[in-house]
Write a protein that holds these residues in place. Sequence first.
Motif, PDB file in Angstrom:
ATOM      1  N   THR A  62       0.879  -1.236   0.063  1.00 58.28           N
ATOM      2  CA  THR A  62       0.013   0.020   0.070  1.00 58.28           C
ATOM      3  C   THR A  62       1.028   1.180   0.027  1.00 58.28           C
ATOM      4  O   THR A  62       1.933   1.366   0.759  1.00 58.28           O
ATOM      5  CB  THR A  62      -0.783  -0.006   1.147  1.00 58.28           C
ATOM      6  OG1 THR A  62      -1.717  -1.212   1.146  1.00 58.28           O
ATOM      7  CG2 THR A  62      -1.553   1.331   1.218  1.00 58.28           C
ATOM      8  N   LYS A  63       0.743   2.254  -0.782  1.00 58.41           N
ATOM      9  CA  LYS A  63       1.187   3.414  -1.050  1.00 58.41           C
ATOM     10  C   LYS A  63       0.232   4.629  -0.504  1.00 58.41           C
ATOM     11  O   LYS A  63      -0.982   4.665  -1.056  1.00 58.41           O
ATOM     12  CB  LYS A  63       1.658   3.878  -2.333  1.00 58.41           C
ATOM     13  CG  LYS A  63       2.443   5.152  -2.390  1.00 58.41           C
ATOM     14  CD  LYS A  63       2.807   5.339  -3.803  1.00 58.41           C
ATOM     15  CE  LYS A  63       3.747   6.571  -3.876  1.00 58.41           C
ATOM     16  NZ  LYS A  63       4.128   6.807  -5.209  1.00 58.41           N
ATOM     17  N   LYS A  70       5.521  18.689   1.424  1.00 61.16           N
ATOM     18  CA  LYS A  70       6.758  17.870   0.885  1.00 61.16           C
ATOM     19  C   LYS A  70       6.364  16.409   0.079  1.00 61.16           C
ATOM     20  O   LYS A  70       7.059  15.716  -0.058  1.00 61.16           O
ATOM     21  CB  LYS A  70       7.642  17.376   2.078  1.00 61.16           C
ATOM     22  CG  LYS A  70       8.186  18.618   2.916  1.00 61.16           C
ATOM     23  CD  LYS A  70       9.061  18.261   3.898  1.00 61.16           C
ATOM     24  CE  LYS A  70       9.898  19.318   4.886  1.00 61.16           C
ATOM     25  NZ  LYS A  70      10.638  18.954   5.771  1.00 61.16           N
ATOM     26  N   GLN A  71       4.879  16.435  -0.028  1.00 61.03           N
ATOM     27  CA  GLN A  71       4.717  15.118  -0.759  1.00 61.03           C
ATOM     28  C   GLN A  71       5.002  13.815  -0.259  1.00 61.03           C
ATOM     29  O   GLN A  71       5.484  13.049  -1.062  1.00 61.03           O
ATOM     30  CB  GLN A  71       4.699  15.335  -2.289  1.00 61.03           C
ATOM     31  CG  GLN A  71       3.759  16.179  -3.144  1.00 61.03           C
ATOM     32  CD  GLN A  71       2.405  15.596  -3.253  1.00 61.03           C
ATOM     33  OE1 GLN A  71       2.468  14.662  -3.509  1.00 61.03           O
ATOM     34  NE2 GLN A  71       1.557  16.576  -2.774  1.00 61.03           N
ATOM     35  N   ARG A  72       4.976  13.787   1.277  1.00 61.20           N
ATOM     36  CA  ARG A  72       5.623  12.712   1.740  1.00 61.20           C
ATOM     37  C   ARG A  72       4.723  11.216   1.621  1.00 61.20           C
ATOM     38  O   ARG A  72       3.536  11.604   1.347  1.00 61.20           O
ATOM     39  CB  ARG A  72       5.709  12.657   3.031  1.00 61.20           C
ATOM     40  CG  ARG A  72       6.848  13.992   3.400  1.00 61.20           C
ATOM     41  CD  ARG A  72       7.341  14.075   4.856  1.00 61.20           C
ATOM     42  NE  ARG A  72       6.218  14.384   5.578  1.00 61.20           N
ATOM     43  CZ  ARG A  72       6.306  14.667   7.114  1.00 61.20           C
ATOM     44  NH1 ARG A  72       7.313  14.334   7.562  1.00 61.20           N
ATOM     45  NH2 ARG A  72       5.150  15.060   7.559  1.00 61.20           N
ATOM     46  N   ALA A  73       5.296  10.203   1.831  1.00 64.01           N
ATOM     47  CA  ALA A  73       4.530   8.782   1.370  1.00 64.01           C
ATOM     48  C   ALA A  73       4.783   8.023   2.633  1.00 64.01           C
ATOM     49  O   ALA A  73       5.897   7.792   2.930  1.00 64.01           O
ATOM     50  CB  ALA A  73       4.643   8.489   0.000  1.00 64.01           C
ATOM     51  N   ILE A  74       3.877   6.904   2.768  1.00 59.19           N
ATOM     52  CA  ILE A  74       3.943   6.038   3.841  1.00 59.19           C
ATOM     53  C   ILE A  74       3.794   4.890   2.817  1.00 59.19           C
ATOM     54  O   ILE A  74       2.850   4.472   2.080  1.00 59.19           O
ATOM     55  CB  ILE A  74       2.800   6.036   4.943  1.00 59.19           C
ATOM     56  CG1 ILE A  74       3.164   7.050   5.999  1.00 59.19           C
ATOM     57  CG2 ILE A  74       2.899   4.402   5.586  1.00 59.19           C
ATOM     58  CD1 ILE A  74       2.135   7.108   7.049  1.00 59.19           C
ATOM     59  N   PHE A  75       4.601   3.792   2.927  1.00 60.06           N
ATOM     60  CA  PHE A  75       4.633   2.531   2.223  1.00 60.06           C
ATOM     61  C   PHE A  75       4.267   1.372   3.494  1.00 60.06           C
ATOM     62  O   PHE A  75       4.824   1.481   4.265  1.00 60.06           O
ATOM     63  CB  PHE A  75       5.631   2.121   1.384  1.00 60.06           C
ATOM     64  CG  PHE A  75       6.068   2.942   0.415  1.00 60.06           C
ATOM     65  CD1 PHE A  75       5.449   2.794  -1.145  1.00 60.06           C
ATOM     66  CD2 PHE A  75       6.889   4.143   0.768  1.00 60.06           C
ATOM     67  CE1 PHE A  75       5.761   3.796  -1.890  1.00 60.06           C
ATOM     68  CE2 PHE A  75       7.076   4.856  -0.562  1.00 60.06           C
ATOM     69  CZ  PHE A  75       6.413   4.791  -1.737  1.00 60.06           C
ATOM     70  N   THR A  76       3.397   0.525   3.291  1.00 56.32           N
ATOM     71  CA  THR A  76       3.070  -0.572   4.023  1.00 56.32           C
ATOM     72  C   THR A  76       3.034  -2.050   3.243  1.00 56.32           C
ATOM     73  O   THR A  76       2.795  -1.929   2.090  1.00 56.32           O
ATOM     74  CB  THR A  76       1.666  -0.515   4.746  1.00 56.32           C
ATOM     75  OG1 THR A  76       0.688  -0.691   3.680  1.00 56.32           O
ATOM     76  CG2 THR A  76       1.413   0.789   5.380  1.00 56.32           C
ATOM     77  N   THR A  95       0.374 -10.012   8.891  1.00 55.08           N
ATOM     78  CA  THR A  95       1.392  -9.274   9.807  1.00 55.08           C
ATOM     79  C   THR A  95       1.365  -7.963   8.502  1.00 55.08           C
ATOM     80  O   THR A  95       1.596  -7.746   7.532  1.00 55.08           O
ATOM     81  CB  THR A  95       2.763  -9.875   9.587  1.00 55.08           C
ATOM     82  OG1 THR A  95       2.372 -11.212  10.399  1.00 55.08           O
ATOM     83  CG2 THR A  95       3.644  -8.795  10.080  1.00 55.08           C
ATOM     84  N   THR A  96       1.768  -6.739   9.379  1.00 53.93           N
ATOM     85  CA  THR A  96       1.797  -5.438   8.701  1.00 53.93           C
ATOM     86  C   THR A  96       3.059  -4.867   9.140  1.00 53.93           C
ATOM     87  O   THR A  96       3.230  -4.649  10.277  1.00 53.93           O
ATOM     88  CB  THR A  96       0.716  -4.456   8.931  1.00 53.93           C
ATOM     89  OG1 THR A  96      -0.630  -5.201   8.577  1.00 53.93           O
ATOM     90  CG2 THR A  96       0.628  -3.245   8.267  1.00 53.93           C
ATOM     91  N   LYS A  97       3.917  -3.971   8.192  1.00 53.67           N
ATOM     92  CA  LYS A  97       4.982  -3.506   8.250  1.00 53.67           C
ATOM     93  C   LYS A  97       4.956  -2.129   7.789  1.00 53.67           C
ATOM     94  O   LYS A  97       4.287  -2.115   6.467  1.00 53.67           O
ATOM     95  CB  LYS A  97       6.440  -4.211   7.940  1.00 53.67           C
ATOM     96  CG  LYS A  97       6.610  -5.640   8.429  1.00 53.67           C
ATOM     97  CD  LYS A  97       7.671  -6.425   8.124  1.00 53.67           C
ATOM     98  CE  LYS A  97       7.871  -7.606   8.683  1.00 53.67           C
ATOM     99  NZ  LYS A  97       9.191  -8.402   8.259  1.00 53.67           N
TER     100      LYS A  97
END
Length: 302
Positions: A62-63, A70-76, A95-97
């Motif tokens: 997932t993005k 700053k157009q930051r992003a989290i990736f899971t 399990t999620t990271k």
Amino acid sequence: MRRTIAALTGATVAALMVPALVTAAPASAQTAKTAQAAKSDPVSALKRQFRTHRGVKLTENTKIVGAGKKQRAIFTRRNGVLEFGRSGLVASDLTTKFNLPTQDGELKGLFTPSRTISLKGVSYTSGGIFADSMPEGKKWLRGRGDSLSLVSAVQQIISTVEPGTLKATLAHTGARRPGGTWDGTRTTVHSGTITLGELFKVSPSVRAMLGAKPTGRSATLPVTWKIYIGSDQLVRRVVSSYTESTRGLNSTELTYVNDTRYTGWGTKVTVKAPPAGQVADFDELTVGADQPEDPIRELLTN
């Protein structure tokens, strides 16, 4: 999320000897056609997977992109197994990271890896956002709900292991094309758009996620999707995306892109609850007053 042909002479003799059978032939032919159509239907193919202690393996990326300066992003990344019963999905072990933006300060500690076991309307989570708030000797946080929820803000919103969701989504197919090979089988990719309101009507997991029926602009929120279906009519991949907006003094906008892969249909699965002595409830937690209500939004938009 998939023939027996009578000899011409035999059919002729039967028609001559028993005229009444002539009128029954179309019904028999129609039954054969219906059975064949069922075998080529993704929803029917999914339902045939609903056997006790059988399931499928899941891998998901997932993005989440924020509309901040700053157009930051989290990736899971999420992986594990789903367990079926005779009526459908009954349990999961996932399990999620997280892969967080740099310079995220104190919030980084809120996104530790987590494992969630869900069965019989109860979820048990180890690690994650409440890991530091658990009482001594406890490893799993228990949560209760009316239905098994596999969806959150960082997970696939289109659950194609739900027959109703799969059927409703595919009804919005706008295009089909070859989808390449996934899980060892050639696929056809179906693509289209469905609204959040329509998903709420058909999807138990979306209803569990949202809690309340979406209204106004939220109900018409478009969710674009691609579903990759194998030659056996089982879903191998689902890609969806949508942009969530809030309007007000702190207007924010987050875009979610989910890519889910299903492998090993028919895998033997038995999900079990953790030891009772290691389980705590929410009222046993020690939660700091300064913990943000929505850490994902705060991390991406501030």
